[in-house]
Design an enzyme around this catalytic site. Structure first.
Site, PDB file in Angstrom:
ATOM      1  N   GLU A 156       0.859  -1.188   0.000  1.00  0.00           N
ATOM      2  CA  GLU A 156       0.000   0.000   0.000  1.00  0.00           C
ATOM      3  C   GLU A 156       0.888   1.228   0.000  1.00  0.00           C
ATOM      4  O   GLU A 156       1.895   1.284   0.723  1.00  0.00           O
ATOM      5  CB  GLU A 156      -0.917   0.010   1.218  1.00  0.00           C
ATOM      6  N   GLU A 161      -2.209  11.340   3.963  1.00  0.00           N
ATOM      7  CA  GLU A 161      -3.314  11.083   4.882  1.00  0.00           C
ATOM      8  C   GLU A 161      -3.393  12.237   5.863  1.00  0.00           C
ATOM      9  O   GLU A 161      -2.367  12.756   6.325  1.00  0.00           O
ATOM     10  CB  GLU A 161      -3.111   9.779   5.650  1.00  0.00           C
TER      11      GLU A 161
END
Length: 278
Positions: A156, A161
């Site tokens: 990933e 974020e």
């Protein structure tokens, strides 16, 4: 997004509330991939009005019933203009406080239909700030979907974020079998950008066979070098697609609860550009 980050299994006038007065000029600021012989191979400039371009984006709703393995509070909708809409040169991904299919919020999660092996990914965006929001710009392997599981072994890439209860803290991470949240070994770093909810910034990921780097605008703050020790540490040897989403709650987003009065909350995206070397 670390959709699975905190679990074993492991994004019309409403959007005008977060007006884009600080939006960059696409003409004067247009990027050419900078140096190192990069050339533009894919982009969405959002120079149209309506739903996101269906030739470039698809709606991901597969994990709604499972809370995306992360106890998330939103229901991702499909082709609903109140949650994903392009206007005035900007994509708006909007998290709303409303009941839908047993969830208290709705939002949108967009996956690119294209995928890439190596390159420079640049997403120019302004982020939501409400407590309980969890916005993300990230990548997963080609053809992978939520019900396939096998996370984090497949890899990933988290370009950006941001959780609303920690305003301005931008995170970049890479997850794999050996480097993951559950073990506390994930490859990650953070930079503080105080005006993420007020101004557009470019969130950039540079990915080569040897190294991955993350930038906000021209600030390098994360670097992870390939140690040459196999896929358990470096599964980034296959194409990945791009994901844009605004989650609500989840194990990370709701650490300090969800401020229901803060909604709607919007992530605005001025452009997405993918560069690869000639």
């Amino acid at each position: 997004m670390m959709l699975l980050k905190h679990t074993i299994l492991s994004l019309g006038t409403i959007f005008l509330l977060s007006a884009c007065n600080s939006k960059k000029s696409k003409t004067s600021e247009k990027s050419d991939g900078d140096s190192d012989n990069y050339q533009l191979v894919w982009s969405d400039e959002f120079d149209y009005t309506g739903l996101p371009d269906s030739t470039k984006w698809m709606y991901d709703t597969e994990g709604n019933s499972e809370g995306w393995g992360n106890n998330e509070a939103q229901y991702y909708t499909k082709a609903k203009k109140e949650n994903a809409w392009v206007q005035d040169g900007v994509l708006n991904i909007i998290a709303l406080k409303e009941q839908c299919e047993g969830k208290d919020y709705t939002s949108a999660r967009l996956n690119s239909k294209a995928n890439w092996l190596y390159g420079k990914i640049e997403v120019n965006a302004k982020l939501p700030k409400g407590r309980g929001t969890w916005s993300a710009i990230w990548m997963m392997p080609k053809d992978w979907s939520f019900k396939d599981g096998d996370w984090p072994n497949i890899g990933e890439i988290d370009i950006m974020e941001h959780v609303g209860h920690n305003l301005g803290a931008i995170h970049a991470s890479a997850h794999s079998t050996d480097y993951q949240w559950q073990k506390g070994t994930q490859q990650t770093d953070t930079i503080m950008i105080s005006d993420v909810a007020d101004k557009f910034h470019s969130y950039i990921w540079e990915w080569t066979p040897e190294v991955m780097r993350a930038y906000v605008d021209d600030q390098l703050y994360f670097e992870y070098k390939n140690e040459g020790l196999g896929e358990s540490k470096w599964p980034y040897i296959k194409p990945f697609y791009l994901i844009l989403n605004v989650a609500v709650g989840g194990a990370w987003g709701s650490v300090e609860g969800i401020d229901a009065e803060a909604f709607p909350q919007t992530m605005q995206v001025d452009y997405v550009r993918i560069f690869q070397k000639r």
